[in-house]
Design a protein around this motif. Structure first.
Motif, PDB file in Angstrom:
ATOM      1  N   SER A   1     -16.234  62.053  16.182  1.00 24.33           N
ATOM      2  CA  SER A   1     -15.141  61.830  15.012  1.00 24.33           C
ATOM      3  C   SER A   1     -13.680  62.322  15.135  1.00 24.33           C
ATOM      4  O   SER A   1     -12.929  61.712  14.304  1.00 24.33           O
ATOM      5  N   GLY A   2     -13.558  63.229  16.087  1.00 24.65           N
ATOM      6  CA  GLY A   2     -12.147  63.830  16.154  1.00 24.65           C
ATOM      7  C   GLY A   2     -12.034  65.116  15.289  1.00 24.65           C
ATOM      8  O   GLY A   2     -11.123  65.671  15.150  1.00 24.65           O
ATOM      9  N   ALA A   3     -13.048  65.393  14.530  1.00 26.72           N
ATOM     10  CA  ALA A   3     -13.329  66.639  13.971  1.00 26.72           C
ATOM     11  C   ALA A   3     -13.183  67.902  14.963  1.00 26.72           C
ATOM     12  O   ALA A   3     -13.557  67.597  16.064  1.00 26.72           O
ATOM     13  N   ASN A   4     -12.817  68.923  14.464  1.00 26.51           N
ATOM     14  CA  ASN A   4     -12.845  69.988  15.294  1.00 26.51           C
ATOM     15  C   ASN A   4     -14.327  70.515  15.619  1.00 26.51           C
ATOM     16  O   ASN A   4     -14.724  71.070  16.837  1.00 26.51           O
ATOM     17  N   CYS A   5     -14.937  70.652  14.374  1.00 29.45           N
ATOM     18  CA  CYS A   5     -16.597  71.119  14.709  1.00 29.45           C
ATOM     19  C   CYS A   5     -17.315  69.976  13.834  1.00 29.45           C
ATOM     20  O   CYS A   5     -16.859  69.269  13.021  1.00 29.45           O
ATOM     21  N   PHE A   6     -18.677  70.093  14.428  1.00 32.20           N
ATOM     22  CA  PHE A   6     -19.671  69.170  13.743  1.00 32.20           C
ATOM     23  C   PHE A   6     -20.770  70.331  13.356  1.00 32.20           C
ATOM     24  O   PHE A   6     -21.235  70.862  14.021  1.00 32.20           O
ATOM     25  N   MET A   7     -21.062  70.367  12.047  1.00 30.84           N
ATOM     26  CA  MET A   7     -22.262  71.043  11.389  1.00 30.84           C
ATOM     27  C   MET A   7     -23.538  69.873  11.494  1.00 30.84           C
ATOM     28  O   MET A   7     -23.509  69.391  10.601  1.00 30.84           O
TER      29      MET A   7
ATOM     30  N   ASP B   1      -8.661  78.326   6.263  1.00 24.90           N
ATOM     31  CA  ASP B   1      -8.467  77.875   7.759  1.00 24.90           C
ATOM     32  C   ASP B   1      -8.869  76.445   8.255  1.00 24.90           C
ATOM     33  O   ASP B   1      -8.518  75.850   9.323  1.00 24.90           O
ATOM     34  N   GLY B   2      -9.818  76.126   7.315  1.00 25.30           N
ATOM     35  CA  GLY B   2     -10.264  74.658   7.729  1.00 25.30           C
ATOM     36  C   GLY B   2     -11.310  73.961   6.570  1.00 25.30           C
ATOM     37  O   GLY B   2     -11.149  74.754   5.375  1.00 25.30           O
ATOM     38  N   THR B   3     -11.855  72.805   6.686  1.00 22.31           N
ATOM     39  CA  THR B   3     -12.366  72.059   5.596  1.00 22.31           C
ATOM     40  C   THR B   3     -13.575  71.318   6.202  1.00 22.31           C
ATOM     41  O   THR B   3     -13.510  71.272   7.136  1.00 22.31           O
ATOM     42  N   TRP B   4     -14.197  70.891   5.152  1.00 23.38           N
ATOM     43  CA  TRP B   4     -15.350  70.029   5.464  1.00 23.38           C
ATOM     44  C   TRP B   4     -14.956  68.493   4.964  1.00 23.38           C
ATOM     45  O   TRP B   4     -14.649  68.370   3.878  1.00 23.38           O
ATOM     46  N   VAL B   5     -15.715  67.591   5.537  1.00 20.22           N
ATOM     47  CA  VAL B   5     -15.807  66.297   5.433  1.00 20.22           C
ATOM     48  C   VAL B   5     -17.017  65.774   5.501  1.00 20.22           C
ATOM     49  O   VAL B   5     -17.882  66.088   6.504  1.00 20.22           O
ATOM     50  N   ALA B   6     -17.501  64.893   4.779  1.00 19.52           N
ATOM     51  CA  ALA B   6     -19.025  64.130   5.127  1.00 19.52           C
ATOM     52  C   ALA B   6     -18.905  62.786   5.824  1.00 19.52           C
ATOM     53  O   ALA B   6     -19.990  62.247   5.938  1.00 19.52           O
ATOM     54  N   HIS B   7     -17.491  62.191   5.962  1.00 19.08           N
ATOM     55  CA  HIS B   7     -17.605  60.747   6.557  1.00 19.08           C
ATOM     56  C   HIS B   7     -16.462  60.897   7.714  1.00 19.08           C
ATOM     57  O   HIS B   7     -15.481  61.250   7.421  1.00 19.08           O
ATOM     58  N   PRO B   8     -16.683  60.347   8.875  1.00 16.31           N
ATOM     59  CA  PRO B   8     -15.729  60.073   9.976  1.00 16.31           C
ATOM     60  C   PRO B   8     -14.259  59.532   9.308  1.00 16.31           C
ATOM     61  O   PRO B   8     -13.548  60.152  10.000  1.00 16.31           O
ATOM     62  N   ALA B   9     -14.506  58.850   8.656  1.00  9.38           N
ATOM     63  CA  ALA B   9     -13.148  58.037   7.948  1.00  9.38           C
ATOM     64  C   ALA B   9     -12.254  59.217   7.435  1.00  9.38           C
ATOM     65  O   ALA B   9     -11.001  58.982   7.272  1.00  9.38           O
ATOM     66  N   LEU B  10     -12.625  60.192   6.920  1.00 12.57           N
ATOM     67  CA  LEU B  10     -11.964  61.261   6.328  1.00 12.57           C
ATOM     68  C   LEU B  10     -11.221  62.505   7.152  1.00 12.57           C
ATOM     69  O   LEU B  10     -10.729  63.306   6.684  1.00 12.57           O
ATOM     70  N   VAL B  11     -11.825  62.435   8.504  1.00 17.77           N
ATOM     71  CA  VAL B  11     -11.289  63.285   9.275  1.00 17.77           C
ATOM     72  C   VAL B  11      -9.718  63.291   9.294  1.00 17.77           C
ATOM     73  O   VAL B  11      -9.171  64.370   9.309  1.00 17.77           O
ATOM     74  N   ALA B  12      -9.301  62.036   9.521  1.00 18.32           N
ATOM     75  CA  ALA B  12      -7.736  62.012   9.799  1.00 18.32           C
ATOM     76  C   ALA B  12      -7.032  62.401   8.580  1.00 18.32           C
ATOM     77  O   ALA B  12      -6.087  62.905   8.353  1.00 18.32           O
ATOM     78  N   VAL B  13      -7.756  62.108   7.253  1.00 22.14           N
ATOM     79  CA  VAL B  13      -6.879  62.284   6.049  1.00 22.14           C
ATOM     80  C   VAL B  13      -7.106  63.759   5.806  1.00 22.14           C
ATOM     81  O   VAL B  13      -5.886  64.342   5.492  1.00 22.14           O
TER      82      VAL B  13
END
Length: 548
Positions: A125-131, A380-392
């Motif tokens: 997804s381009g996120a730094n981490c995946f939980m 220092d970072g945050t969470w998103v639930a959908h790949p489309a929100l990673v860039a946002v």
């Protein structure tokens, strides 16, 4: 009174290799096994699970009873406080162990279930981490759990693929992927398909042991490491338990002390008063704390359920701008950064809606505002639930962060005290709000009962945490005779009427065949059990587990 603990040394365990029959002394597997399951549940892994359960299972049960005792005191009028016995820890000058290189930049983390396609898309997804979540986003069916573990093994080895025959598309990992972090189930959840002396074992030990036994060495060989999120801790003694479990697993797996690194979700009101002590207990293993804000709201309702003065307004009116939530977020930042640990922000649950550009634009605007607040406060970072929100989310953090994290930001403003964390938000209870939480709980429970623990409902990604708020509010409004803004009393008759109407609306929406094929009537039965109970059911997942 605190119970003494003893920590010994488990026998050494070699890395699991050849598949074998799923049996281990008194440990009994009662779930059906497919061919690959035997590669997961090797004699060595089962022996580790048995040793962990024998050694730590009784302590977990004692800690859960401690939670019940805390609830009894809260019901009687006691309020959470910063423990006097740990004042020296809060006032001391100490820091957690240095943080691994691939966790230094965690500005955007994506979360989701351990379903195969989701694992691939999240890592890509381009996120730094995946939980990868065995907790709130995964219904703990036997098949989901074992398939999820297999999916993570394949992901760690880089061999995971998913073929979507309907679309004629095959999903594979990109060359560069997110850092993997795994969330095992909370201490309160048991695994009924694995019995020790005839009793279900603790799901947290099962999930963590399976993941670490099969993947820790491979992750280290790749230059990463075995990383976990720890869910729903309520006391520093629970952090101490987890620290002892980690030491035992590392010893058994031949891993140096401190190899496993964890992030703790602060998602209970009692844990908010013990953040320093939680970091201290896990200081060799911990990398940070996370604002698990939806479960935190649920905990606020649950723990103060006996008191009318703590009744909350409509669910969608309780956002992070409310004083008790903003205070908790800021205290977490200050606590973490003083100790050299990361302060992770909360979940953006919005889901883009392809057929509604206006709703999508509104959702993205809300995500931007939320992430802008978090990064400016010092997260220092945050969470998103959908790949489309990673860039946002990344855009908002990139606009403020000049380095990989914000450990140098202390978090200004006035001191945060007990009254700030216990400030009850005001607002209305409305018919629209009641219908919304009945509807979302019905839809979510139906999905959960079918084995899907994370589902998009009305533009939000609902998991167990968000559904918990909804059903807890119904119980709270009933218990304390909350009146809607039009003057009507929220009583059993009103709630039953709304529930019946929502079932009818769902039947019309989906049609008779799909409605009957689903589990909506069972979901309604379960909802009634949850909201009309005299005593508040602690977790909807434990109540629903009997049906899967």
């Amino acid at each position: 009174m605190e119970r003494p603990t003893t920590v010994g040394h488990a026998d050494k365990l070699s890395r699991p290799s050849a598949p074998a029959a799923a049996d281990s002394g008194a440990l009994e597997i009662v779930g059906p096994l497919a061919a690959r399951d035997r590669e997961l549940l090797t004699p060595e892994v089962l022996a580790l699970i048995e040793r962990l359960e024998r050694r730590f299972g009784p302590r977990i049960d004692e800690l859960l009873e401690d939670r019940a005792e805390v609830q009894r005191r809260l019901d009687a009028g006691e309020r959470p406080y910063f423990p006097s016995e740990s004042a020296c820890i809060r006032e001391g000058n100490w820091r957690v162990a240095p943080i691994p290189a691939d966790l230094q930049d965690r500005r955007v983390e994506i979360t989701g279930p351990v379903e195969r396609k989701m694992v691939i898309n999240a890592l890509n997804s381009g996120a730094n981490c995946f939980m990868a979540d065995f907790e709130d986003a995964t219904t703990p069916t036997w098949r989901n759990l074992l398939d999820g573990q297999a999916n993570l093994i394949d992901a760690v080895r880089g061999t995971i693929e998913y073929a979507d025959e309907a679309r004629g598309k095959t999903y594979r990992l990109n060359e560069r992927t997110a850092t993997l972090i795994v969330r095992p189930r909370g201490l309160h959840l048991r695994e009924k398909h694995v019995l020790l002396d005839g009793r279900p074992i603790h799901g947290a030990l099962f999930d963590a042991a399976l993941y670490l036994a099969h993947n820790a060495h491979d992750l280290l060989a790749k230059g990463s490491g075995p990383y976990l999120y720890l869910a729903k801790l309520e006391h520093y003694r629970e952090a101490r338990l987890w620290n002892d479990v980690l030491l035992a697993m590392q010893d058994a797996l031949g891993l140096p002390r401190g190899t496993v690194r964890v992030t703790v979700l602060i998602e209970t009101i009692t844990a908010a008063f013990q953040m320093d002590s939680i970091l201290w207990e896990l200081r060799e293993h911990v990398t940070g704390l996370n604002c698990g804000r939806w479960d935190y709201v649920f905990s606020f309702i649950k723990r103060f359920r006996a008191h009318e003065s703590f009744v909350l307004p409509d669910r969608d009116a309780v956002g992070m701008d409310r004083h008790f939530l903003r205070s908790y977020s800021r205290l977490l930042i200050r606590t973490c950064h003083r100790r050299g640990a990361f302060a992770m922000g909360g979940m953006a649950a919005q889901v883009p809606q392809r057929n509604d550009p206006a709703a999508t634009a509104e959702a993205i605007a809300r995500v931007r505002a939320d992430k802008r607040r978090e990064v400016n406060d010092g997260h220092d970072g945050t969470w998103v639930a959908h790949p489309a929100l990673v860039a946002v989310a990344r855009e908002e953090f990139d606009a403020v962060m000049t380095g990989p994290n914000q450990l140098g930001v202390e978090g200004g403003g006035p001191a945060i005290g007990r009254h700030d964390l216990l400030s009850v938000p005001t607002g209305k209870a409305t018919e629209r709000g009641l219908r919304a939480i009945v509807d979302v709980t019905l839809r979510y429970l139906e999905s959960w009962l079918r084995g899907q623990g994370c589902v998009a409902i009305h533009g939000l990604m609902e998991d167990a945490a968000t559904a918990e708020i909804a059903r807890a509010q119904i119980w709270q409004w009933l218990r304390h005779g909350r009146r809607l803004d039009d003057g009507r009393l929220v009583d059993a008759e009103l709630v039953e009427g709304v529930l019946t109407e929502q079932l009818t609306a769902l039947r019309l929406e989906f049609g008779d065949e799909r409605f009957e094929r689903g589990r909506y009537l069972l979901a309604a039965q379960l909802l009634r059990e949850l909201v009309f109970a005299d005593e508040f059911p602690e977790f909807l997942t434990t109540a629903a587990y009997q049906y899967v």
